[in-house]
Design a protein around this motif. Structure first.
Motif, PDB file in Angstrom:
ATOM      1  N   THR A 220       0.862  -1.181   0.000  1.00  0.00           N
ATOM      2  CA  THR A 220       0.000   0.000   0.000  1.00  0.00           C
ATOM      3  C   THR A 220       0.897   1.229   0.000  1.00  0.00           C
ATOM      4  O   THR A 220       1.774   1.356   0.875  1.00  0.00           O
ATOM      5  CB  THR A 220      -0.912   0.030   1.235  1.00  0.00           C
ATOM      6  N   ILE A 221       0.717   2.100  -0.989  1.00  0.00           N
ATOM      7  CA  ILE A 221       1.478   3.350  -1.060  1.00  0.00           C
ATOM      8  C   ILE A 221       0.515   4.490  -0.797  1.00  0.00           C
ATOM      9  O   ILE A 221      -0.484   4.651  -1.500  1.00  0.00           O
ATOM     10  CB  ILE A 221       2.158   3.525  -2.433  1.00  0.00           C
ATOM     11  N   LEU A 222       0.840   5.274   0.223  1.00  0.00           N
ATOM     12  CA  LEU A 222      -0.007   6.403   0.598  1.00  0.00           C
ATOM     13  C   LEU A 222       0.780   7.685   0.375  1.00  0.00           C
ATOM     14  O   LEU A 222       1.760   7.950   1.080  1.00  0.00           O
ATOM     15  CB  LEU A 222      -0.422   6.292   2.069  1.00  0.00           C
ATOM     16  N   THR A 223       0.384   8.477  -0.622  1.00  0.00           N
ATOM     17  CA  THR A 223       1.040   9.752  -0.881  1.00  0.00           C
ATOM     18  C   THR A 223       0.253  10.881  -0.211  1.00  0.00           C
ATOM     19  O   THR A 223      -0.880  10.696   0.235  1.00  0.00           O
ATOM     20  CB  THR A 223       1.168  10.014  -2.383  1.00  0.00           C
ATOM     21  N   GLY A 224       0.874  12.051  -0.129  1.00  0.00           N
ATOM     22  CA  GLY A 224       0.220  13.197   0.482  1.00  0.00           C
ATOM     23  C   GLY A 224      -0.040  13.030   1.960  1.00  0.00           C
ATOM     24  O   GLY A 224      -0.978  13.620   2.512  1.00  0.00           O
ATOM     25  N   SER A 225       0.796  12.235   2.633  1.00  0.00           N
ATOM     26  CA  SER A 225       0.588  11.945   4.054  1.00  0.00           C
ATOM     27  C   SER A 225       1.856  12.289   4.826  1.00  0.00           C
ATOM     28  O   SER A 225       2.879  11.609   4.697  1.00  0.00           O
ATOM     29  CB  SER A 225       0.222  10.468   4.258  1.00  0.00           C
ATOM     30  N   LEU A 226       1.801  13.325   5.634  1.00  0.00           N
ATOM     31  CA  LEU A 226       2.943  13.766   6.430  1.00  0.00           C
ATOM     32  C   LEU A 226       2.997  13.018   7.749  1.00  0.00           C
ATOM     33  O   LEU A 226       2.024  13.015   8.518  1.00  0.00           O
ATOM     34  CB  LEU A 226       2.844  15.269   6.695  1.00  0.00           C
ATOM     35  N   ALA A 227       4.132  12.375   8.027  1.00  0.00           N
ATOM     36  CA  ALA A 227       4.327  11.731   9.320  1.00  0.00           C
ATOM     37  C   ALA A 227       4.605  12.799  10.372  1.00  0.00           C
ATOM     38  O   ALA A 227       5.464  13.663  10.181  1.00  0.00           O
ATOM     39  CB  ALA A 227       5.483  10.742   9.251  1.00  0.00           C
ATOM     40  N   VAL A 228       3.880  12.746  11.499  1.00  0.00           N
ATOM     41  CA  VAL A 228       4.007  13.790  12.515  1.00  0.00           C
ATOM     42  C   VAL A 228       4.509  13.262  13.850  1.00  0.00           C
ATOM     43  O   VAL A 228       4.831  14.052  14.741  1.00  0.00           O
ATOM     44  CB  VAL A 228       2.673  14.541  12.704  1.00  0.00           C
ATOM     45  N   GLY A 229       4.584  11.937  14.032  1.00  0.00           N
ATOM     46  CA  GLY A 229       5.080  11.420  15.292  1.00  0.00           C
ATOM     47  C   GLY A 229       5.129   9.910  15.317  1.00  0.00           C
ATOM     48  O   GLY A 229       4.471   9.241  14.509  1.00  0.00           O
ATOM     49  N   LEU A 230       5.929   9.383  16.231  1.00  0.00           N
ATOM     50  CA  LEU A 230       6.019   7.952  16.465  1.00  0.00           C
ATOM     51  C   LEU A 230       5.407   7.638  17.824  1.00  0.00           C
ATOM     52  O   LEU A 230       5.529   8.417  18.767  1.00  0.00           O
ATOM     53  CB  LEU A 230       7.476   7.492  16.434  1.00  0.00           C
ATOM     54  N   VAL A 231       4.777   6.499  17.916  1.00  0.00           N
ATOM     55  CA  VAL A 231       4.163   6.064  19.166  1.00  0.00           C
ATOM     56  C   VAL A 231       5.053   4.995  19.794  1.00  0.00           C
ATOM     57  O   VAL A 231       5.355   3.972  19.157  1.00  0.00           O
ATOM     58  CB  VAL A 231       2.751   5.499  18.927  1.00  0.00           C
ATOM     59  N   LEU A 232       5.495   5.233  21.015  1.00  0.00           N
ATOM     60  CA  LEU A 232       6.334   4.292  21.737  1.00  0.00           C
ATOM     61  C   LEU A 232       5.527   3.631  22.842  1.00  0.00           C
ATOM     62  O   LEU A 232       4.694   4.268  23.493  1.00  0.00           O
ATOM     63  CB  LEU A 232       7.549   4.994  22.335  1.00  0.00           C
ATOM     64  N   ASP A 233       5.820   2.355  23.062  1.00  0.00           N
ATOM     65  CA  ASP A 233       5.139   1.609  24.114  1.00  0.00           C
ATOM     66  C   ASP A 233       6.144   0.678  24.772  1.00  0.00           C
ATOM     67  O   ASP A 233       6.600  -0.293  24.150  1.00  0.00           O
ATOM     68  CB  ASP A 233       3.969   0.813  23.532  1.00  0.00           C
TER      69      ASP A 233
END
Length: 521
Positions: free
Chosen positions: A223-236
């Motif tokens: 799955t390729i998703l364009t126009g999507s800015l990554a804003v953070g990572l979730v840590l657990d």
């Protein structure tokens, strides 16, 4: 739009995937392809548009304006007195394929000693002997497979079918100074003048998106998703489990069952880490970002190659239309005797490529061509800092060009010898005199010229470097130190900038990252 352009499939987003790859440049495309080939379910997130079938991207001659277009992030290096207070643009592709869709299409991997130096710097298992099989795996070289080159790989690599007179002039001028002429700069030694290798075939750009991704667009496990800015990572509990990214303007959280692989490049990988609370606690505190995981090296060790752009020469006759990427050859040589490898580099431009400050000082009108001269073994090191704690916020990006006296000395030699290459008797039919500079310069005048001409090769690297010391960000298997489920596969991991354009080594890094992620090596 091209009639043969493929269509990027639109697939519904799932809540999770085996792997989430963020960034579709040299490293991101390579790691995605190999994971998909192995049967993994992969989501590739790209902040920019698809850029498929866009003539300005596909036409090799039209690459320069892409650096300040809708397909560019618009980044700049911060000014310093060493470059006369100028702001230097640093093009970074914001499109499927990343900078491979906007760059000069050079395929060049430097000298074997570059990678042996990585090993000595603490990147265990990254000697040239370790890297060569992965370089070969990338390649579909026009000359076929050999000990040094690969064939049948995703990236088509060719020389220009015809050598432009300006490209030939650089080769002939170098030969007149006693620099050897070599067949392939991607062989056992890169010292010499040669026709360049390009990711161009049939007169069209061969980006990583075209080579690695387009052949697998129809795979159901991609799955390729364009126009999507990554804003953070979730840590657990010490593991990176999900990415927060924008979808139609809203924040969405997508999980990775196996690993998240960061391939956003040497600016946006450290930016995303810091926005996620992963970085130097002092820097994070300055930004009021809570520390999720202390890693003081994030954003440090920034390296790039300084470029004198450019020595502009008068042509005795019109040069005609631009061919290829507007260049066609390269020269690598030593700034002084006794060096273990070539450290300075020159390339041709079929026109005027001078920085604006140089154009303001000199008359560069009429029929002209240019020779760019630069340093491929630079010692100056800089940094990247966030100035705002928000996605898309302002940055301070500082390469510290010309900070090291050795760099200035080598650049002086590069400019002086490049001028002599242009004026060599072998080029009497083309060279019509000097334009910028308008004469041979004294040493002090050359330094002044450099401060106005200094620009970038766009080879930003090193900001999340490999190693085992306290400032290393990833280990030698590209895993982020102290966190599970998080890897980096882009130029930010380079401990020392190699003596070449960074597309080829970053692709090699992506190839290796896939094997590491899957536990194949």
């Amino acid at each position: 739009m091209s009639s043969e352009a493929p269509t990027l499939p639109v697939r519904a987003l799932k809540g999770g995937y085996d792997y989430v790859v963020i960034g579709s440049g040299s490293g991101g495309c390579a790691v995605t392809r190999r994971l998909v080939d192995a049967g993994a379910d992969v989501l590739l997130i790209e902040a920019g548009p698809p850029g498929i079938g866009v003539n300005e991207i596909d036409d090799p001659a039209k690459w320069v304006p892409l650096g300040r277009s809708a397909y560019d992030w618009g980044y700049d290096y911060a000014p310093t007195p060493r470059v006369n207070g100028r702001t230097i643009g640093i093009p970074r592709g914001k499109v499927l394929g990343g900078s491979t869709s906007t760059n000069a299409m050079m395929w060049y991997r430097g000298h074997p000693l570059d990678y042996d130096a990585w090993e000595k710097a603490g990147a265990k298992g990254w000697s040239f002997a370790d890297c060569l099989p992965y370089f070969r795996r990338c390649e579909d070289w026009e000359g076929g497979a050999s000990e040094w080159r690969g064939a049948g790989g995703p990236l088509r690599i060719e020389r220009a079918p015809d050598t432009h007179p300006v490209a030939q002039a650089l080769i002939d001028g170098a030969a007149s100074l006693g620099i050897p002429v070599i067949d392939d700069p991607n062989g056992p030694d890169n010292e010499g003048a040669a026709r360049a290798n390009f990711n161009i075939s049939g007169g069209r750009r061969w980006s990583s998106a075209r080579g690695y991704l387009q052949p697998i667009f129809d795979r159901p496990n991609l799955t390729i998703l364009t126009g999507s800015l990554a804003v953070g990572l979730v840590l657990d509990n010490g593991r990176s489990v999900a990415v927060r990214h924008l979808v139609d303007g809203a924040v969405r959280e997508t999980r990775a069952h196996q690993k998240i692989i960061l391939a956003l490049g040497a600016i946006d990988t450290p930016r995303l880490l810091m926005l996620s609370g992963i970085g130097d606690p002092t820097e994070l505190a300055r930004l009021d970002i809570a520390v999720a995981h202390a890693l003081p090296g994030v954003g440090r060790n920034l390296q790039d190659h300084p470029l004198a752009q450019a020595c502009v020469l008068r042509a005795k006759h019109p040069l005609g239309p631009v061919t290829g990427n507007g260049g066609g050859s390269m020269v690598n040589w030593k700034s002084r005797a006794g060096l273990p490898q070539a450290d300075i580099h020159a390339f041709p431009v079929q026109g005027n490529s001078a920085e604006s400050a140089i154009r303001a000082r000199y008359d560069t009108s009429g029929d002209v061509f240019s020779f760019g001269a630069g340093l491929m073994r630079s010692k100056s090191v800089g940094y990247l800092r966030l100035l705002e704690a928000k996605p898309g916020g302002s940055l301070e990006i500082q390469p510290n060009f010309l900070a090291e006296p050795d760099d200035v000395d080598a650049m002086i030699t590069a400019v002086e010898m490049t001028i002599e290459m242009a004026a060599a008797d072998a080029n009497a039919d083309l060279f019509g005199g000097f334009a910028a500079p308008d004469r041979r310069l004294t040493r002090s005048e050359t330094v002044a010229f450099l401060r106005d001409a200094c620009s970038t090769f766009f080879h930003l690297s090193g900001t999340c470097r490999m190693g085992e010391d306290d400032e290393a960000v990833v280990d030698s298997r590209l895993k982020v130190h102290g966190l599970e489920g998080l890897m980096v596969a882009d130029a930010s991991v380079m401990p020392i900038i190699p003596s070449c354009n960074t597309h080829a080594p970053t692709t090699m890094i992506g190839e290796r990252a896939a094997d590491f992620a899957m536990g194949l090596v």
